[in-house]
Design a protein around this motif. Structure first.
Motif, short mmCIF file in Angstrom:
data_model
loop_
_atom_site.label_atom_id
_atom_site.label_comp_id
_atom_site.label_asym_id
_atom_site.label_seq_id
_atom_site.Cartn_x
_atom_site.Cartn_y
_atom_site.Cartn_z
N ALA A 250 -64.69 23.75 8.60
CA ALA A 250 -65.31 25.05 8.30
C ALA A 250 -64.33 26.21 8.44
CB ALA A 250 -66.52 25.27 9.20
N LEU A 251 -63.14 25.97 8.98
CA LEU A 251 -62.12 27.03 9.00
C LEU A 251 -61.77 27.47 7.58
CD1 LEU A 251 -59.65 25.69 11.72
CD2 LEU A 251 -61.47 27.38 12.01
N LEU A 252 -62.08 26.64 6.59
CA LEU A 252 -61.84 27.00 5.19
C LEU A 252 -62.58 28.28 4.79
CD1 LEU A 252 -62.10 23.48 3.51
CD2 LEU A 252 -60.04 24.89 3.65
N PHE A 253 -63.68 28.57 5.47
CA PHE A 253 -64.47 29.76 5.10
C PHE A 253 -63.84 31.04 5.62
CE2 PHE A 253 -67.99 26.49 5.53
CZ PHE A 253 -68.10 26.28 4.17
N SER A 254 -62.88 30.93 6.54
CA SER A 254 -62.31 32.10 7.21
C SER A 254 -60.95 32.47 6.62
CB SER A 254 -62.16 31.81 8.71
OG SER A 254 -61.33 32.79 9.32
N ASP A 255 -60.82 33.72 6.21
CA ASP A 255 -59.52 34.19 5.73
C ASP A 255 -58.48 34.17 6.85
OD1 ASP A 255 -60.55 34.62 3.21
OD2 ASP A 255 -60.95 36.75 3.54
#
Length: 449
Positions: A250-255
């Motif tokens: 879910a780090l993919l969602f964070s810039d």
């Protein structure tokens, strides 16, 4: 049916009231008294579960007991596991899924659900750099499927994983009848690429006969393996790569944090699990695949679900989307969450819990009464009372559990036992973090019981 919402509405009021009274009765993150006390309370509330005459108050009674005896991941002092507080909008969507009760094993049982699942899996697959994906019950099933697809694509494969890998990976190899895995050292908590290279050099077999499993977010510490280096070693040796990103995906969602997953798209398969860092009710797992043709290994024909003439006539074939037959529409809560919050909203939640972890680590680091294991890679912090022997650390945790005051995990690292705070609650406040540290200190200072 048409009358369903009318019949359901008063029952929802009952459930919400019982959740409120049960949570109030519990009063903290966990019920007090330990396993024997909780078991006795559940038995007392349940009574005879199959009486001759039904009990009209059963819903209220059992939901109250369920809430009173729950570990509440929404409580700021419940921070042991990758066990998140679900978003209200996701829980509400899950109610709709339960009420409609589609089953995703044939189109005539789940017309809209099957179309939504296709959209959802391809949307999340694109986030990882892949083309397609499957909905699973969590990381364990996704890891098992990754090994199965590798075996069916290349024949018998040998699993190679770090000593830091999730236990579901070697267990999946055992379940699938694969050779014993090769375990690569992870001396700093992440898979050592040099040791991996040595292991791959020694292993015989054609290209594709070895499956390397890397981890993006370990269960104990949240550390992320050096993915680009591992991917390069796999390419050089012709090994297939699976990345278990059940926690860190879910780090993919964070810039701010997305770069930590550089190299993720080099994997052939990726495990995601949004009932961890994704705020979904359990279950909410996925396996994404780089090559959608790999999924052909799951094809299965049974006339009553996907007859050839039905498929040729245009009815979607759902049976090859899972090893399970009956499947509930877990896709709905995921789709509603993505649509409601968007990438920005989900990224903000990720940023908040990662910031909480950094703040808690700062508190531990600055307090001479504690030792900090390391700075958090995601949202997990390992710490322990200074100079405490391992049995004392374990005793602190158990006392906090049985008194219902806090829920902390445990992890072994660098040869010692640590308390583990897994911070997944975006609503946690700075005062909550200080209170947790104070509670651990006081419990340790009180000594053995």
């Amino acid at each position: 049916g048409p009358q369903g919402p009318r019949h359901l509405r008063p029952l929802l009021d009952t459930v919400l009231d019982a959740l409120h009274t049960g949570t109030h009765a519990r009063g903290g993150p966990l019920p007090t008294g330990g396993p024997d006390t909780v078991t006795a309370a559940v038995h007392d509330a349940a009574g005879d579960l199959l009486p001759d005459r039904g009990d009209p108050d059963a819903l209220r009674t059992l939901v109250h007991a369920f809430a009173a005896g729950a570990a509440d991941p929404a409580h700021p002092l419940c921070a042991a596991h990758l066990h998140c507080p679900p978003l209200a909008v996701a829980a509400a969507a899950d109610l709709a899924a339960s009420a409609l009760n589609p089953s995703l094993d044939s189109w005539d049982q789940a017309p809209a659900a099957s179309a939504l699942e296709t959209l959802l899996t391809r949307t999340l697959a694109r986030e990882t750099g892949h083309t397609d994906g499957l909905v699973t019950t969590g990381g364990t099933e996704a890891n098992q499927l990754a090994l199965l697809l590798a075996r069916e694509t290349h024949g018998t494969v040998r699993l190679v994983h770090g000593a830091n890998a999730h236990h579901s990976l070697p267990r999946a190899a055992w379940l699938l009848g694969l050779p014993d895995p090769v375990v690569v050292p992870a001396p700093a908590g992440t898979l050592d690429p040099v040791a991996l290279d040595d292991a791959l050099t020694r292993l015989p077999g054609p290209r594709g006969s070895v499956l390397v499993a890397a981890t993006a977010g370990t269960t104990d510490t949240g550390l992320i393996d050096p993915l680009p280096d591992i991917a390069a070693r796999c390419t050089a040796h012709g090994a297939r790569l699976h990345i278990d990103a059940a926690y860190g995906g879910a780090l993919l969602f964070s810039d701010h944090h997305r770069a930590k997953l550089t190299g993720l798209d080099a994997a052939h398969t990726i495990t995601l699990d949004l009932h961890k860092l994704g705020w979904q009710p359990v279950p909410a797992g996925l396996l994404t695949v780089r090559d959608a043709h790999d999924l052909a290994a799951l094809h299965h024909r049974t006339d009553y679900l996907n007859a050839d003439d039905d498929t040729e006539a245009g009815l979607p074939d759902l049976l090859g989307r899972s090893l399970r037959t009956t499947r509930r529409p877990d896709v709905l809560k995921l789709a509603v969450t993505l649509k409601t919050l968007g990438r920005t909203g989900l990224g903000a939640l990720v940023d908040q819990v990662c910031a909480h972890a950094r703040e808690f680590a700062d508190l531990v680091h600055d307090d001479p009464r504690f030792h900090l294991h390391d700075r958090p890679a995601i949202s997990t912090v390992l710490f322990r009372p200074a100079h405490a022997p391992d049995p004392a650390v374990a005793a602190v945790r158990r006392h906090l559990l049985t008194t219902g005051r806090a829920v902390l995990g445990r992890a072994r690292a660098d040869g010692r036992l640590w308390l583990k705070a897994t911070l997944l609650n975006p609503a946690t406040r700075p005062d909550d973090l200080r209170a947790l540290l104070t509670l651990v200190h006081r419990t340790h200072a009180e000594g053995p019981r």
